[in-house]
Design an enzyme around this catalytic site. Structure first.
Site, PDB file in Angstrom:
ATOM      1  N   ASP A   7       0.843  -1.153  -0.114  1.00 48.13           N
ATOM      2  CA  ASP A   7      -0.116   0.011   0.065  1.00 48.13           C
ATOM      3  C   ASP A   7       0.757   1.144  -0.077  1.00 48.13           C
ATOM      4  OD1 ASP A   7      -2.362   1.524  -0.061  1.00 48.13           O
ATOM      5  OD2 ASP A   7      -2.526   1.179   2.154  1.00 48.13           O
TER       6      ASP A   7
ATOM      7  N   HIS B 116       2.331   3.239  -9.040  1.00 49.50           N
ATOM      8  CA  HIS B 116       2.103   1.554  -9.317  1.00 49.50           C
ATOM      9  C   HIS B 116       3.308   1.060 -10.248  1.00 49.50           C
ATOM     10  CE1 HIS B 116      -1.648   1.767  -7.415  1.00 49.50           C
ATOM     11  NE2 HIS B 116      -2.179   2.384  -8.397  1.00 49.50           N
TER      12      HIS B 116
ATOM     13  N   LEU C 237      10.353 -21.474  -4.314  1.00 45.94           N
ATOM     14  CA  LEU C 237       9.432 -20.342  -3.269  1.00 45.94           C
ATOM     15  C   LEU C 237       8.070 -20.494  -4.104  1.00 45.94           C
ATOM     16  CD1 LEU C 237       9.190 -17.837  -1.450  1.00 45.94           C
ATOM     17  CD2 LEU C 237       9.570 -16.423  -3.710  1.00 45.94           C
TER      18      LEU C 237
HETATM   19  C1  FPP Z   1      -2.408   0.347  -3.133  1.00 44.86           C
HETATM   20  O1  FPP Z   1      -1.762   1.516  -3.094  1.00 44.86           O
HETATM   21  C2  FPP Z   1      -1.771  -0.799  -4.173  1.00 44.86           C
HETATM   22  C3  FPP Z   1      -2.350  -1.178  -4.924  1.00 44.86           C
HETATM   23  C4  FPP Z   1      -3.872  -1.099  -5.070  1.00 44.86           C
HETATM   24  C5  FPP Z   1      -1.652  -1.653  -6.004  1.00 44.86           C
HETATM   25  C6  FPP Z   1      -0.539  -2.626  -5.977  1.00 44.86           C
HETATM   26  C7  FPP Z   1       0.271  -2.807  -7.019  1.00 44.86           C
HETATM   27  C8  FPP Z   1       1.527  -2.794  -7.032  1.00 44.86           C
HETATM   28  C9  FPP Z   1       2.650  -2.454  -6.138  1.00 44.86           C
HETATM   29  C10 FPP Z   1       2.243  -2.718  -8.528  1.00 44.86           C
HETATM   30  C11 FPP Z   1       1.870  -4.195  -9.291  1.00 44.86           C
HETATM   31  C12 FPP Z   1       2.688  -5.213  -9.256  1.00 44.86           C
HETATM   32  C13 FPP Z   1       2.676  -6.204  -9.670  1.00 44.86           C
HETATM   33  C14 FPP Z   1       4.027  -6.953 -10.345  1.00 44.86           C
HETATM   34  C15 FPP Z   1       1.388  -6.821 -10.343  1.00 44.86           C
HETATM   35  P1  FPP Z   1      -2.702   2.532  -3.288  1.00 44.86           P
HETATM   36  O2  FPP Z   1      -3.029   3.165  -4.679  1.00 44.86           O
HETATM   37  O3  FPP Z   1      -3.955   2.166  -2.592  1.00 44.86           O
HETATM   38  O4  FPP Z   1      -2.100   3.683  -2.546  1.00 44.86           O
HETATM   39  P2  FPP Z   1      -2.471   4.842  -1.331  1.00 44.86           P
HETATM   40  O5  FPP Z   1      -3.189   4.106  -0.261  1.00 44.86           O
HETATM   41  O6  FPP Z   1      -1.653   5.629  -1.445  1.00 44.86           O
HETATM   42  O7  FPP Z   1      -3.854   5.586  -2.280  1.00 44.86           O
END
Ligand code: FPP
Length: 255
Positions: free
Chosen positions: A12, A29, A123
């Site tokens: 997150d 992302h 893994l």
């Molecule tokens: C939450 O951050 C994150 C997500 C919803 C997506 C997580 C995805 C990645 C780390 C990249 C994907 C990687 C692969 C390899 C599939 P948020 O957008 O909710 O952040 P915020 O809480 O700051 O708004």
């Protein structure tokens, strides 16, 4: 040898990380996906059995269409880029979640990497994508009922009917980004997990912090609902006498 075998991570903080840099959320992302490679390598280095990463929840479908499709593209690019490394490192890859509504090319690529790594013995790497913990529990129960009509389901049956039973229960759940929530992630598997909430936003998260969290949590005593061990009791009694800590109730310590 660490007693932590299965680590699950809620990645997150991407959006806030990007916003702070006056960039669109998707930038976070994109940066976050390169951290994923580092953490997979670190998990392998420290000898974890399973690593489960929450990349996209069922609730994330309600985000702006551009963000949703960028996440699909990131997943596809990640797999294209990392496929050779996944194979070379004997990693057994799987996506858990309702991925049937993802673009067909992405679904095919996922199925391809899963099939290629089916016999890997290293893994267990799992991406939770379009995933929800409640949906997983319901689907597992329904699957069981279908196969065993009229039979009562036990905890063992349910554990065995989950999307990826071989990963086992979660020992440590890490959430980055400073929030302290579970967000419908692996609800059944985290029953006795240690929880760790890091203030670091995912794009800034490093293999060093990941390994340090595992080291720190490894020395916590996990009691699985039991009372603490005699050694723990003695140590806590000593600490209590020195006015330092904890909470002693009869012969049972609540720490
Ligand atoms: C939450 O951050 C994150 C997500 C919803 C997506 C997580 C995805 C990645 C780390 C990249 C994907 C990687 C692969 C390899 C599939 P948020 O957008 O909710 O952040 P915020 O809480 O700051 O708004």
């Amino acid at each position: 040898m660490s007693n932590i075998k299965h680590v699950a991570v809620i990645m997150d903080g991407n959006g806030r990380w990007a916003k702070r840099r006056f960039r669109p959320r998707v930038w976070g992302h994109v940066r976050g996906s390169s951290v994923v490679s580092d953490i997979v390598k670190a998990a392998d280095d420290v000898g974890l059995k399973s690593l489960t990463l929450y990349a996209f929840s069922t609730e994330n479908w309600s985000r702006p269409a551009e963000e949703v499709s960028t996440l699909f593209t990131i997943l596809k690019k990640f797999l294209l880029k990392e496929k050779a490394k996944i194979l070379a490192n004997n990693i057994k890859f799987k996506v858990i979640g309702q991925i049937q509504n993802l673009p067909q090319a992405t679904v095919s690529l996922i199925r391809d990497v899963e099939a290629l790594t089916e016999n890997a013995t290293g893994l267990y790497l799992t991406f939770a994508f379009s995933y929800g913990g409640r949906a997983e529990i319901l689907s597992s129960i329904n699957h069981f009922i279908e196969k065993n009509p009229g039979q009562q389901i036990t905890e063992k049956d349910l554990s065995a009917a989950l999307y990826r039973p071989e990963s086992g229960d979660v020992d440590l759940l890490i959430r980055t980004g400073g929030e302290q929530r579970i967000s419908n992630f692996l609800l059944w598997q985290i029953a006795y997990a240690e929880l760790y909430f890091s203030p670091t936003k995912w794009p800034d998260f490093t293999a060093t912090e990941f390994k340090k969290i595992i080291d720190d949590v490894s020395i916590r005593e996990r009691r699985f609902g039991n009372v603490c061990s005699q050694v723990g009791l003695e140590e806590a009694t000593r600490q209590a006498a020195s006015g330092k800590t904890t909470y002693l109730q009869g012969n049972t310590l609540n720490v």
